[in-house]
Design a protein around this motif. Sequence first.
Motif, PDB file in Angstrom:
ATOM      1  N   LEU A 199      73.137  27.952  61.404  1.00 24.74           N
ATOM      2  CA  LEU A 199      73.823  28.831  62.342  1.00 24.74           C
ATOM      3  C   LEU A 199      74.386  30.058  61.636  1.00 24.74           C
ATOM      4  CD1 LEU A 199      74.996  29.296  65.231  1.00 24.74           C
ATOM      5  CD2 LEU A 199      77.028  28.067  64.461  1.00 24.74           C
ATOM      6  N   LEU A 200      75.008  29.833  60.479  1.00 25.12           N
ATOM      7  CA  LEU A 200      75.584  30.948  59.726  1.00 25.12           C
ATOM      8  C   LEU A 200      74.495  31.866  59.168  1.00 25.12           C
ATOM      9  CD1 LEU A 200      78.397  29.059  57.765  1.00 25.12           C
ATOM     10  CD2 LEU A 200      78.703  30.589  59.704  1.00 25.12           C
ATOM     11  N   VAL A 201      73.415  31.269  58.659  1.00 20.75           N
ATOM     12  CA  VAL A 201      72.378  32.053  57.991  1.00 20.75           C
ATOM     13  C   VAL A 201      71.516  32.826  58.979  1.00 20.75           C
ATOM     14  CG1 VAL A 201      70.309  31.907  56.530  1.00 20.75           C
ATOM     15  CG2 VAL A 201      72.333  30.538  55.992  1.00 20.75           C
ATOM     16  N   PHE A 202      71.143  32.171  60.084  1.00 18.90           N
ATOM     17  CA  PHE A 202      70.156  32.769  60.980  1.00 18.90           C
ATOM     18  C   PHE A 202      70.761  33.397  62.238  1.00 18.90           C
ATOM     19  CE2 PHE A 202      67.765  29.469  58.669  1.00 18.90           C
ATOM     20  CZ  PHE A 202      66.788  30.272  58.102  1.00 18.90           C
ATOM     21  N   TYR A 203      72.046  33.169  62.514  1.00 20.77           N
ATOM     22  CA  TYR A 203      72.659  33.738  63.713  1.00 20.77           C
ATOM     23  C   TYR A 203      73.873  34.602  63.384  1.00 20.77           C
ATOM     24  CZ  TYR A 203      69.706  30.754  66.604  1.00 20.77           C
ATOM     25  OH  TYR A 203      68.639  30.184  67.206  1.00 20.77           O
ATOM     26  N   ILE A 204      74.859  34.023  62.724  1.00 16.45           N
ATOM     27  CA  ILE A 204      76.110  34.744  62.488  1.00 16.45           C
ATOM     28  C   ILE A 204      75.899  35.899  61.509  1.00 16.45           C
ATOM     29  CG2 ILE A 204      78.510  34.545  61.782  1.00 16.45           C
ATOM     30  CD1 ILE A 204      77.789  33.046  64.354  1.00 16.45           C
ATOM     31  N   TRP A 205      75.243  35.626  60.373  1.00 15.16           N
ATOM     32  CA  TRP A 205      75.033  36.681  59.390  1.00 15.16           C
ATOM     33  C   TRP A 205      74.164  37.823  59.941  1.00 15.16           C
ATOM     34  CZ3 TRP A 205      76.407  39.551  55.673  1.00 15.16           C
ATOM     35  CH2 TRP A 205      75.487  40.293  54.930  1.00 15.16           C
ATOM     36  N   PRO A 206      73.026  37.570  60.599  1.00 10.60           N
ATOM     37  CA  PRO A 206      72.274  38.688  61.187  1.00 10.60           C
ATOM     38  C   PRO A 206      73.080  39.470  62.219  1.00 10.60           C
ATOM     39  CG  PRO A 206      70.891  36.747  61.077  1.00 10.60           C
ATOM     40  CD  PRO A 206      72.279  36.302  60.733  1.00 10.60           C
ATOM     41  N   LEU A 207      73.931  38.770  62.982  1.00 11.60           N
ATOM     42  CA  LEU A 207      74.759  39.460  63.962  1.00 11.60           C
ATOM     43  C   LEU A 207      75.730  40.412  63.277  1.00 11.60           C
ATOM     44  CD1 LEU A 207      75.747  39.833  66.884  1.00 11.60           C
ATOM     45  CD2 LEU A 207      77.260  37.871  66.525  1.00 11.60           C
ATOM     46  N   LEU A 208      76.420  39.920  62.256  1.00 11.83           N
ATOM     47  CA  LEU A 208      77.364  40.764  61.529  1.00 11.83           C
ATOM     48  C   LEU A 208      76.641  41.891  60.797  1.00 11.83           C
ATOM     49  CD1 LEU A 208      79.706  38.006  60.052  1.00 11.83           C
ATOM     50  CD2 LEU A 208      80.084  39.419  62.079  1.00 11.83           C
ATOM     51  N   ARG A 209      75.471  41.590  60.245  1.00 15.27           N
ATOM     52  CA  ARG A 209      74.681  42.612  59.568  1.00 15.27           C
ATOM     53  C   ARG A 209      74.243  43.709  60.550  1.00 15.27           C
ATOM     54  NH1 ARG A 209      73.553  44.743  54.524  1.00 15.27           N
ATOM     55  NH2 ARG A 209      71.368  45.335  54.337  1.00 15.27           N
ATOM     56  N   GLY A 210      73.861  43.301  61.762  1.00 14.78           N
ATOM     57  CA  GLY A 210      73.469  44.275  62.768  1.00 14.78           C
ATOM     58  C   GLY A 210      74.616  45.187  63.169  1.00 14.78           C
ATOM     59  N   ALA A 253      70.545  49.210  66.389  1.00 16.78           N
ATOM     60  CA  ALA A 253      71.563  48.189  66.139  1.00 16.78           C
ATOM     61  C   ALA A 253      72.768  48.398  67.045  1.00 16.78           C
ATOM     62  CB  ALA A 253      71.988  48.225  64.676  1.00 16.78           C
ATOM     63  N   ALA A 254      73.145  49.653  67.289  1.00 17.65           N
ATOM     64  CA  ALA A 254      74.250  49.930  68.204  1.00 17.65           C
ATOM     65  C   ALA A 254      73.888  49.508  69.625  1.00 17.65           C
ATOM     66  CB  ALA A 254      74.600  51.419  68.161  1.00 17.65           C
ATOM     67  N   GLN A 255      72.659  49.772  70.038  1.00 16.64           N
ATOM     68  CA  GLN A 255      72.206  49.334  71.364  1.00 16.64           C
ATOM     69  C   GLN A 255      72.234  47.813  71.469  1.00 16.64           C
ATOM     70  OE1 GLN A 255      68.339  51.104  71.474  1.00 16.64           O
ATOM     71  NE2 GLN A 255      69.093  53.164  71.949  1.00 16.64           N
ATOM     72  N   SER A 256      71.788  47.140  70.417  1.00 19.58           N
ATOM     73  CA  SER A 256      71.801  45.676  70.412  1.00 19.58           C
ATOM     74  C   SER A 256      73.227  45.136  70.498  1.00 19.58           C
ATOM     75  CB  SER A 256      71.120  45.144  69.148  1.00 19.58           C
ATOM     76  OG  SER A 256      69.781  45.581  69.069  1.00 19.58           O
ATOM     77  N   THR A 257      74.146  45.766  69.784  1.00 20.16           N
ATOM     78  CA  THR A 257      75.539  45.328  69.805  1.00 20.16           C
ATOM     79  C   THR A 257      76.141  45.485  71.192  1.00 20.16           C
ATOM     80  OG1 THR A 257      75.788  45.956  67.479  1.00 20.16           O
ATOM     81  CG2 THR A 257      77.807  45.649  68.756  1.00 20.16           C
TER      82      THR A 257
END
Length: 299
Positions: A32-43, A273-277
């Motif tokens: 969850l942290l590697v494939f969801y939370i980290w990509p979200l924060l990176r985006g 990335a802004a649009q995705s956010t």
Amino acid sequence: MKAQHGAGIGWKRRLKLEFSAFAFLSPFVIPLLVFYIWPLLRGVWISFHSWGILGVQKFVGLDNYTKLLGNSDFFKYLWNSFYFVLLVVPAIILLGLLLALLIQRKIPFRTTFRSIFFLPYVLSVSVISFIWLRMFDSRDGLVNVVLNSLGLPSVNWLTNPDAAWWSIVIATVWWTVGFVMVLFLAGLQEISPDLYEAADIDGASAAQKFRYITLPGLSSVMKVQIFFQIIAGLKLFGQVQIMTNGGPGDATNTIIRYIYVTGFKKDMFGLAAAQSTMFCIFMLLIAAVQYMLMNRKES
């Protein structure tokens, strides 16, 4: 001394329990942290930069969000995604429920019918889209061939804005209705037959049994179905990309395809990335509203 020794043992025991709990949760938490939370924060971090395909970056603050909010296309394509949800979710829920009610009855080959309706769901979105792209072909597609055989005129399914939306809806319903049907079948089997027997003794009609027994018994399944179908509808991309390419014009362009074009076609990953956010925030608001409505009805 004994009290201090006992306190030390208690602290060690609690620490051991905490580590044990983390060990059991780690197969879920780490992915969850590697494939969801980290990509979200990176985006989110990328959305504050001017970033291209070569990785050249420059901190621009909120400029990407200013451009996004000042561009009407973002809201137009967001509405297109929401419009698709308004079209497809009621159709999938109602048809899935109807099929579940029909197949639950003791009819010949009902197991075969369940498999037939469920099989499209195991196919990928690209396969489904290419199948229906061919079937909706304006010249010799199967749908127009059937219409012509019935004496009806051909329809430009993929080049007329209204027909294009319905072609995407039809393909999506055919693809996913079997899964919805299976979940409703599972819910129907959880309803006690004693309730229907008591209703028969009281002289209740079929409509009354459906309204006062079946629908309340399926309420939890219905809520979950609506929630996930709305989220899935908002993420529409594959069918549009393959069947209409966002056309005719940009009539069927959705927010996910808009983000894809911004990032991979226009080489503006920071803006994408802004649009995705912003889209993520919108989906969280939709989920929060659904959650509040569901809890209000239950209370």
